[in-house]
Design an enzyme around this catalytic site. Structure first.
Site, PDB file in Angstrom:
ATOM      1  N   ASP A 124      46.729  29.899  38.842  1.00  0.00           N
ATOM      2  CA  ASP A 124      45.399  30.434  38.520  1.00  0.00           C
ATOM      3  C   ASP A 124      44.471  30.561  39.726  1.00  0.00           C
ATOM      4  O   ASP A 124      43.278  30.862  39.553  1.00  0.00           O
ATOM      5  CB  ASP A 124      44.732  29.581  37.438  1.00  0.00           C
ATOM      6  N   ASP A 141      49.431  36.667  32.574  1.00  0.00           N
ATOM      7  CA  ASP A 141      48.141  36.459  33.233  1.00  0.00           C
ATOM      8  C   ASP A 141      48.271  36.483  34.764  1.00  0.00           C
ATOM      9  O   ASP A 141      47.337  36.836  35.484  1.00  0.00           O
ATOM     10  CB  ASP A 141      47.534  35.113  32.830  1.00  0.00           C
TER      11      ASP A 141
HETATM   12  N1  GLY Z   1      45.936  31.607  30.038  1.00  0.00           N
HETATM   13  C1  GLY Z   1      44.855  32.426  30.313  1.00  0.00           C
HETATM   14  C2  GLY Z   1      44.305  33.105  29.126  1.00  0.00           C
HETATM   15  O1  GLY Z   1      43.965  32.427  28.187  1.00  0.00           O
HETATM   16  O2  GLY Z   1      44.238  34.300  29.100  1.00  0.00           O
END
Ligand code: GLY
Length: 417
Positions: free
Chosen positions: A129, A191
């Protein structure tokens, strides 16, 4: 005289309302919505002030339905740690607000919150992230107030993210913590496409060509394995670390392994549009359209207002919406509309404007709380952040409105950095 039916009264009332608002039904009143976001930011900053000052290491994350019921109107915050993936969105909101308003006070607040994340450039990566954390914050700061120290943080963080790249598989490992817990030897979630934007920028700004090559390899491998034939994606792709082979596609935050989780698909739409911008490779442009077209085709099935259910395949009658996915998609479509033939581009732009109009009409928090929007869904299977205000919805909403304003002024849409 013939009596008017209730339908005609409805038309007249609607026209009167739209006239009052100075905008036709279905159109976005960008100036009104941007001014609204600016006011909400000011309210939020006041609410975040404690004992006369701000704790810049506490980042707004959500306002839950239960908070509203109990009269709580301010953001719930989380610490600016690597485990909290949303830490970069509030600084990003402040940078967008600075871009909109030019107010020195907002610029200072953006700088102060951004600074809390700079240490990530020197930390071993907790997970993938890092792009959300550092590029939404430092990346927007770099674009608006170029600063060599910001560049160093972005390039340093990109180097940390690159440590998670597995050349045998050809993607970045998203969640080291799930390797043992779930038995997913190399896992990549959709993501992760969003984090590539930071690698591209860092590659151009002193980070070296390897970062570009990793980003392209990640996008290619994901394109090959992470999607079903119709263009809908799995949330998680699991790969073998020894052979590099794709093992399976599963879900983590969606309804089930075969379903189309709305935000996962939104990351794919935004991600491939951005990868095309960075590479000019027509394969990615074609793919961005493919993953978009399945979303737009399926959207009207059960969402009459352009805002998806949290998962397109949740059969329950009271499945909640996910405004955040609509914000991500609207922002992406405004960019994609500029890359494709004019007729299709007009369709994408119209779809984005419908989404933003719907958000502006029916999803704004208004006086209920300090966020921009209500009705996003975070992690439905975990029962977390359902029908809530979530900071990334606001971030992509502001971004989309600013992008639309640029298009209205005849300017092209830009990336973050
Ligand atoms: N895991 C990131 C989101 O909730 O989009």
């Amino acid at each position: 005289m013939k009596k008017w039916s209730y339908k005609w009264w409805l038309v007249v009332l609607c026209a009167a309302w739209c006239g009052r608002a100075g905008v036709a039904y279905g159109q976005v009143d960008v100036d009104r919505d941007l001014a609204y976001c600016h006011r909400q930011v000011a309210r939020a900053l006041e609410g975040l002030k404690k004992n006369g000052g701000w704790d810049y290491a506490q980042m707004p994350r959500n306002i839950l339905a239960a908070d509203l019921e109990q009269g709580r109107t301010q953001w719930n915050c989380r610490p600016a740690t690597p485990e909290e993936w949303c830490g970069g969105f509030w600084p990003g909101v402040l940078w967008y607000d600075y871009e909109y308003s030019g107010e020195a006070y907002i610029g200072r607040q953006a700088r102060n919150y951004t600074a809390s994340l700079g240490y990530l450039a020197d930390r071993e990566p907790y997970d993938h992230d890092l792009g959300f954390l550092v590029y939404c914050s430092f990346g927007n700061g770099m674009r608006l107030v170029p600063d060599a120290a910001y560049r160093d943080v972005i390039v340093g963080t990109a180097g940390q993210l690159a440590k998670l790249f597995n050349p045998r598989v050809g993607t970045i490992l998203s969640w080291p913590r799930e390797v043992g817990k779930q038995g997913w030897p190399h896992n990549t979630i959709m993501d992760n496409m969003m984090n590539l934007e930071m690698l591209f920028w860092a590659s151009r700004n002193g980070g070296g060509k390897e970062l570009y090559d990793m980003a392209v390899a990640h996008a290619e491998t994901t394109m090959e394995h992470h999607f079903r034939p119709d263009g809908s994606c799995y949330h998680v792709a699991v790969y073998d670390t020894v052979s590099g082979d794709f093992i399976k596609g599963v879900t983590h935050q969606g309804y089930d392994d075969r379903s189309m989780w709305a935000r996962g698909q939104s990351w794919a739409i935004y991600g491939y549009t951005m990868v095309y911008r960075e590479t000019h490779d027509p394969r990615f442009l074609a793919f961005a359209q493919k993953v978009t077209d399945i979303y737009l085709k399926r959207l009207p099935e059960r969402s009459k207002d352009w805002i998806p259910l949290w998962d397109f395949d949740d059969p329950s009658a009271d499945a909640p919406k996910d405004a955040s996915a609509a914000c991500v998609v609207a922002s992406a479509l405004l960019e994609l509309s500029g890359y494709v033939a004019s007729e299709k581009g007009a369709q994408y732009r119209a779809a984005a404007e419908h989404m933003l109009a719907s958000l502006g009409r029916s999803y704004q928090s208004g006086d209920r709380c300090v966020s921009f929007l209500l009705h996003s869904t975070g992690h439905h299977p975990a029962g977390s952040e359902i029908d809530a205000s979530i900071i990334y919805a606001d971030y992509y909403y502001y971004e989309a409105l600013l992008r639309l304003r640029r298009l209205q002024r005849g300017l092209p849409v830009l990336g973050i950095g």
